[in-house]
Structures are given as structure tokens and as C-alpha cells.
Design a protein around this motif. Structure first.
Motif, PDB file in Angstrom:
ATOM      1  N   PHE A  32     -44.005 -65.130 -12.344  1.00 18.60           N
ATOM      2  CA  PHE A  32     -43.583 -65.691 -13.826  1.00 18.60           C
ATOM      3  C   PHE A  32     -44.338 -66.464 -14.558  1.00 18.60           C
ATOM      4  O   PHE A  32     -44.928 -67.119 -13.914  1.00 18.60           O
ATOM      5  CB  PHE A  32     -42.112 -66.662 -13.372  1.00 18.60           C
ATOM      6  N   SER A  79     -36.602 -67.109 -10.616  1.00 19.05           N
ATOM      7  CA  SER A  79     -37.786 -67.861 -11.089  1.00 19.05           C
ATOM      8  C   SER A  79     -37.605 -69.352 -10.839  1.00 19.05           C
ATOM      9  O   SER A  79     -36.473 -69.805 -10.529  1.00 19.05           O
ATOM     10  CB  SER A  79     -37.549 -67.655 -12.789  1.00 19.05           C
ATOM     11  N   TYR A  89     -42.775 -61.516 -16.793  1.00 14.69           N
ATOM     12  CA  TYR A  89     -42.841 -61.558 -15.067  1.00 14.69           C
ATOM     13  C   TYR A  89     -43.616 -60.230 -14.780  1.00 14.69           C
ATOM     14  O   TYR A  89     -43.708 -59.167 -15.437  1.00 14.69           O
ATOM     15  CB  TYR A  89     -41.486 -61.713 -14.636  1.00 14.69           C
TER      16      TYR A  89
END
Length: 117
Positions: A71, A101, A109
Motif C-alpha cells: 500500500f 491496509s 496498492y
């Protein structure tokens, strides 16, 4: 070792509307040994995002792969990796990977899958 949250079976649904924030981008990478027929990004009430990816083995023999999700947040150069799962996928089978996340505000991502063979 990475801290990969466990998701109860009842939460592993592939139904309903999938909302992706308009500012979020997606990048994927995978080996030639697998297919990723489905990726979903589910924004959560707390601002975090849960990513689901179905990793499929199209071959007639088991394969061993590593799966991870990175992420990135606003102003961040390096991503935050969530787990590196080592899994064996049976012939013509699949593995549903999920990643949460670490905080709200995800901009991009990346799903990563690499062969461990």
C-alpha cells in the motif's frame, strides 16, 4: 515476519457493490504461472481498505507461490507491505488472499505474486 490479519470465513464474501475511491489507483504484477481473475478493493468505515485477490493455478500440478500486497499513501515514496504469504495452490485450484491496509488514505496498492519453485 509480517502481521497478516485473519478474516473470519463469514467475511470472505465476493458479493455486493465494490466501491473504489476515485483517487485510488491499482497496479498488479504476477508470474506467468498464475492468473489473477479477480481483485476487489473494499473501503471500510474506518478509512482503511481491504484488498481481495483470487490467485488461480491454471496448471495440472500444484504450485508454490508467495503473495503480498503493498500500500502507498500520499507523499510516500516506498510502499508499506502487508504480509508475504507462502501458499501451495492445488492443480486447477485457487487461493483467496486478503490484505488490510495499515491505515486510512490509501492512494495505490500493488498485488505481488512470485513463484517459490
Amino acid at each position: 515476519s509480517a502481521d497478516v490479519p485473519s478474516v473470519p470465513d463469514e467475511a470472505r464474501t465476493w458479493r455486493g457493490a465494490v466501491l473504489v475511491p476515485k483517487d485510488m489507483l491499482l497496479a498488479t504484477a504476477h508470474t506467468s504461472k498464475v492468473r489473477i481473475p479477480r481483485i476487489e478493493a473494499h473501503p471500510l468505515d474506518d478509512g482503511n481498505v481491504r484488498i481481495w485477490a483470487r490467485i488461480q493455478n491454471p496448471s495440472s500440478h500444484p504450485i508454490e507461490v508467495g503473495v503480498a500486497c503493498t500500500f502507498r499513501f500520499a507523499g510516500q515514496i516506498a510502499g508499506v507491505s502487508r504480509g508475504f504469504l507462502e501458499v501451495v495452490i492445488p492443480p486447477a485450484g485457487y487461493y483467496d488472499a486478503d490484505f488490510l491496509s495499515p491505515r486510512a488514505g490509501v492512494e495505490t496498492y500493488t498485488i505481488l505474486v512470485r513463484s517459490l519453485e
